[in-house]
Every structure is written in C-alpha cells, then in structure tokens.
Design an enzyme around this catalytic site. Structure first.
Site, PDB file in Angstrom:
ATOM      1  N   LYS A  67      45.719  41.045  39.070  1.00 35.68           N
ATOM      2  CA  LYS A  67      44.856  41.760  38.635  1.00 35.68           C
ATOM      3  C   LYS A  67      45.164  43.070  37.746  1.00 35.68           C
ATOM      4  CE  LYS A  67      41.628  39.914  41.014  1.00 35.68           C
ATOM      5  NZ  LYS A  67      40.380  39.222  40.149  1.00 35.68           N
ATOM      6  N   PHE A  95      35.849  47.897  45.935  1.00 35.86           N
ATOM      7  CA  PHE A  95      36.550  48.245  47.024  1.00 35.86           C
ATOM      8  C   PHE A  95      36.491  46.971  48.004  1.00 35.86           C
ATOM      9  CE2 PHE A  95      38.755  52.178  46.313  1.00 35.86           C
ATOM     10  CZ  PHE A  95      38.541  52.343  45.089  1.00 35.86           C
ATOM     11  N   THR A 102      43.089  47.371  44.703  1.00 34.29           N
ATOM     12  CA  THR A 102      44.497  47.009  45.004  1.00 34.29           C
ATOM     13  C   THR A 102      45.282  47.524  44.043  1.00 34.29           C
ATOM     14  OG1 THR A 102      45.786  45.169  45.589  1.00 34.29           O
ATOM     15  CG2 THR A 102      44.537  44.684  44.056  1.00 34.29           C
ATOM     16  N   ASP A 113      49.505  46.277  54.767  1.00 34.63           N
ATOM     17  CA  ASP A 113      48.092  47.198  54.558  1.00 34.63           C
ATOM     18  C   ASP A 113      48.400  48.346  54.062  1.00 34.63           C
ATOM     19  OD1 ASP A 113      46.027  45.489  55.331  1.00 34.63           O
ATOM     20  OD2 ASP A 113      46.401  45.721  57.492  1.00 34.63           O
ATOM     21  N   SER A 115      40.071  45.349  41.286  1.00 32.50           N
ATOM     22  CA  SER A 115      40.232  45.596  42.532  1.00 32.50           C
ATOM     23  C   SER A 115      41.014  47.058  42.780  1.00 32.50           C
ATOM     24  CB  SER A 115      41.139  44.456  43.344  1.00 32.50           C
ATOM     25  OG  SER A 115      41.492  44.716  44.741  1.00 32.50           O
ATOM     26  N   TYR A 125      48.781  38.232  43.883  1.00 28.74           N
ATOM     27  CA  TYR A 125      47.397  38.519  43.842  1.00 28.74           C
ATOM     28  C   TYR A 125      47.231  39.575  43.092  1.00 28.74           C
ATOM     29  CZ  TYR A 125      42.663  39.870  44.662  1.00 28.74           C
ATOM     30  OH  TYR A 125      41.556  40.244  44.512  1.00 28.74           O
ATOM     31  N   ASP A 144      32.058  26.429  37.908  1.00 31.28           N
ATOM     32  CA  ASP A 144      32.865  26.604  39.037  1.00 31.28           C
ATOM     33  C   ASP A 144      33.775  25.374  39.259  1.00 31.28           C
ATOM     34  OD1 ASP A 144      31.948  28.498  42.017  1.00 31.28           O
ATOM     35  OD2 ASP A 144      33.594  27.024  41.951  1.00 31.28           O
TER      36      ASP A 144
END
Ligand code: WQD
Length: 344
Positions: free
Chosen positions: A156, A181, A129, A301, A127, A152, A33
């Site tokens: 993914k 989710f 998304t 959104d 994700s 972003y 990390d």
C-alpha cells in the site's frame, strides 16, 4: 450516462458495493475480476439491487494483454477504481512474493495504460495501515507514514509512492488515494456483502459467523491495552458509506473540480470504537448474543487508531452516515442471507 468506469476487483467486498453506488449515480461500469477471492454470483446481487448487470470480464490485471483487450473492447473508459489486490495481512507475511507481484504489477499495468487509452482519473484503495501506530488520534492525512509491519502494508505504501511519482512525471492523469479505516457491514438489501475464504481473519465476519453458530466462540485479542476497556480501538466504517466516497472522488477528478492532480483522503467515521464496544453494539442491534472470550494479544496489532475525516467532509462533501447499530444489523442480515442460500 455520466461516464464509463473500470472497477478492478469489482466482485469483491468493497468493489461490489462501489459498483452498486456508481450505477445508481448514473455511471456505466466495466468490472474485471479474476474470482480469486470472489464469485460470479455477486453479479446477480448487483443486478438485483440496481436493475443493471455490469459488463464483466473474467481476467487478471497482472496480464497487460488482458487489459489491452479490455480497453479495446470497451472504448471510452474515463476512470479506474483499483480494488484488485491481495489483502490478507497474515498471508502476506508467508507469501511476500505473491503480494508484491500481484499488488504492484496490477497497479503499474493500469497506470501504464491509462494515457494510452485516454483514461483520466484513478482512485486507489489505500489503507490506514500506512500510518502504523499513530502518535495521536484522530489521525489526519498529514501524519507521517511509518514502516509497514507486513508485505501487504508495504504494497500500500509503495503503491502510494508509485502513483505519486507517475503523477509528478507529467502523466496526463489525476489520482485520489483513499485511506480506508476498517470497512464493515453489508448492503441494506442483503443482496451483497463480505464473504471471506475459509476462517475469517477480520473481526466482523468472525463475529457474525460466531453469532450464527458456524464458529464456536469469538476470541478477543487482548484486554490489557492502554484503552478504556483494554481492547483495541478502530474506526469501523460502513461499506456503503465507503463506496459512496469513491463516487464523489471520481466526480471530483472527472468534473475537474480541483486543480490538484493528486489528493489523499482519510475515509473513516471519526469515531473510535473498541472491540468490546463493537461486540456490544452487535448484541444491542440484533438481540443476538456473541459467545466470546479474552485471549492473548495478536502480534502486530495497532492499539488504537481512528480517522480525522475533516478533509473528506469538507473537500469531498462526503460524510459517514450509517449508525453502528444499522451497520451491525446489515452485517447480521447478510450472514442470515448466506445461511438461507446454504453458503454457511
Ligand atoms: C480489528 C480488531 C483485532 C479478529 C486489518 C488490516 C487493514 C485492513 C483491515 C484490509 C483488532 C481484533 C480481530 C478476531 C479480535 N485492510 N480482533 N478477534 O487488524 O484493524 O485491520 O484489516 O483488508 O489494513 O490491517 O482489522 O478486523 O483484523 O481487527 O479481537 O477474531 O479486532 O485484534 O484489534 P485490523 P481486523
């Protein structure tokens, strides 16, 4: 010891909870990390819960030499769970290079080195998304992916494509893509949890910070959507349940329980809950009121999305178990712990 697992980003929100579940299932964990969105104190939390302090390397996975050294110093790593990534949607729109550089370089470095060091299984944090605004809910893994609305989200989608190409090229690895989710909550011990930098962008940390008085009021972004109460709907998944999905995904790959070299699973509860319902669940579970007001919609959104988790339920034998009340209570207990520690 069942195996040795490299957890990149292992001091972050989902990484730390997954490290706990791995150690409690008998895995040895090595964390790398760079502390860009986490802190070293998380190691103490992991040790308090499990009694084991994982091996920790402070370093950046975008640097391939750091990874070479890590693999040489820790021989016998069987699997990787890759959490190391930049993850703020809004920031990614302002700093796209940072997002493409970090998220893609980390992935490519890890995939490149896996065969070199004999690492067999790779779990990727993807994700929901990738689905964009669904045509229908609950959404299954077969639903088409849609053009990402942020860099972003694009990382993914690109990452899923890169992993697919590498597996199809004949690389001797297996990979599982977990499409999360909305992960929320904290470990029931309140020793670890979510600690966003600055003003939280996500709903639950903003909510708990409002409940404890760090923020004056929670803004609910829109109540005129095409949903029963007008606010957006999400599938809120308890972070410990989510962490457990990683353990079973690894067991599937390392135990050769499937011939498939690449699999994808939705990791959600299967229940859609609106923003207003979530606030209500928090107030019911904790008895604490959350001052909130309705404001305009937030750009970009998704209106409503929730998972069909049947594939994960049946194939992985994994199921979300925590109730929303217990999850809200865990988030609240963690917020109170941060106050006790004088963090906020
Ligand atoms: C949830 C709902 C907001 C804050 C994003 C990423 C996703 C994921 C999680 C990584 C929405 C509403 C929020 C607030 C509000 N990945 N809201 N007031 O947008 O579903 O998902 O975070 O980290 O990839 O896209 O999560 O928590 O931001 O919002 O009313 O102060 O809460 O409008 O409807 P989202 P979120």
């Amino acid at each position: 010891m069942k195996g040795k697992i490299l957890v990149t980003g292992g001091l972050g929100f989902i990484g730390s909870h997954t490290t706990v579940e791995l150690q409690q299932s008998g895995y040895e964990v090595v964390i790398i990390d760079n502390l860009s969105n986490s802190n070293i104190g998380v190691l103490d939390g992991i040790e308090k819960i499990t009694g084991i302090r994982p091996v920790f390397v402070e370093g950046d996975c975008t640097d391939i030499n750091t990874l070479h050294e890590l693999f040489k110093a820790n021989p016998g790593i069987n699997g990787i769970i890759n959490f190391a990534a930049s993850k703020a949607v809004g920031e990614s729109i302002v700093k796209p290079i940072l997002y493409y550089r970090n998220n893609l370089n980390i992935l490519i470095n890890l995939l490149d080195l896996m065969p070199v060091y004999g690492v067999k299984g790779f779990v990727f944090s993807s994700s929901c998304t990738v689905y964009g605004e669904p045509d229908a809910n609950p959404i299954t893994e077969d639903a088409p992916t849609k053009k990402a609305t942020s860099p972003y989200g694009a990382t993914k989608q690109m990452s899923e494509d890169i992993i697919t190409d590498v597996v199809n090229s004949g690389s001797p690895i297996k990979a599982i893509l977990l499409r999360y989710f909305n992960p929320i909550g904290a470990h029931p011990s309140a020793e670890i949890g979510e600690l966003p930098n600055g003003v939280p962008q996500n709903l639950v940390p903003y909510l708990t910070q409002t409940a404890i008085g760090v923020r004056k009021e929670l803004s609910v972004f829109g109540n005129d959507y095409d949903t029963p109460d007008g606010s957006c709907i999400r599938d809120f998944i308890n972070v410990v349940d989510l962490a457990k999905a990683h353990v079973v995904a690894l067991e599937r790959m390392l135990g050769d329980k499937s011939d498939d070299k690449l699999e994808v699973f939705n990791i959600g509860t299967g229940e859609g809950l609106s923003v207003l319902q979530l606030i209500n669940a928090f107030e019911t579970a904790t008895g604490v009121k959350v001052p909130h007001k309705i404001v305009g919609r937030r750009d970009g959104d998704i209106v409503k999305i929730w998972a069909d988790p049947k594939k994960a339920n049946e194939v992985l034998g994994w199921k979300a178990e925590a109730s929303i009340e217990d999850t809200m209570l865990s988030a609240w207990n963690w917020q109170k712990k941060l106050r006790e520690r004088g963090v906020m």
